[in-house]
Design an enzyme around this catalytic site. Structure first.
Site, PDB file in Angstrom:
ATOM      1  CB  SER A  82       6.271  -9.030  -5.197  1.00 14.06           C
ATOM      2  OG  SER A  82       6.129  -9.049  -6.604  1.00 14.06           O
ATOM      3  CE1 TYR A 131       8.030  -3.990  -5.403  1.00 11.32           C
ATOM      4  CE2 TYR A 131       8.056  -5.977  -6.748  1.00 11.32           C
ATOM      5  CZ  TYR A 131       7.380  -5.097  -5.928  1.00 11.32           C
ATOM      6  OH  TYR A 131       6.062  -5.330  -5.615  1.00 11.32           O
TER       7      TYR A 131
END
Length: 159
Positions: free
Chosen positions: A51, A64
């Site tokens: 990501s 994350y």
């Protein structure tokens, strides 16, 4: 991947661990299994999904960001480790993509996020899939290993 967002000072250990287990450890274990097959064939292509948050961070997403940053590091290490067996290892770093994950976000928040994306919109799943298809199948990708490709509308350049 999963998210269990929260500020660092309030994040529960299980929130941290769940995100690391799915988003980082899951990639590691899948890679181990795949490489058992690929090393015998002396060929293969691994395409990890990280990501843009793993590159630039995001408030409330330390778990994350750490997991997705770990996928980037794993990609680089595996590219070096597996290259002698004819296996390429690359990574795609999507930005905000219209998906089940982003559908859960508030519309006002998504509108604000879109303003920070140079292309002015969320990405489409097929745009990420197109990069994966290129890395997996195109002969032009035979000599590409150890790289991350952002499919993010330019959001990382503004960070």
């Amino acid at each position: 991947g999963i998210t269990k967002d929260g500020l660092v000072m309030r994040m529960k250990p299980q929130q941290w661990q769940d995100v690391i287990d799915i988003n980082l450890s899951g990639v590691f274990y899948c890679t181990q299994e795949f490489f058992k097959i690929a090393m015998k064939k002396r060929a293969g292509r691994i395409i990890n999904i990280s990501s843009v948050v793993g590159q630039i961070g995001n408030p409330g997403q330390a778990n994350y960001a750490a997991a997705k940053g770990g996928v980037i590091g794993l990609t680089m290490s595996n590219a070096k480790e597996f290259s002698g067996r004819g296996v390429t290892v690359n990574c795609i770093c999507p930005g905000f993509i219209a998906s089940e994950m982003t559908a859960k976000l508030d519309d006002a928040y998504l509108e604000e996020v879109s303003k920070g994306i140079p292309l002015g919109r969320l990405g489409k799943p097929e745009e990420v899939a197109g990069m994966a298809r290129f890395l997996a199948l195109d002969d032009a990708a035979d000599y590409i290993t150890g790289h991350c490709f952002n499919v993010d509308g330019g959001i990382a350049i503004g960070a």
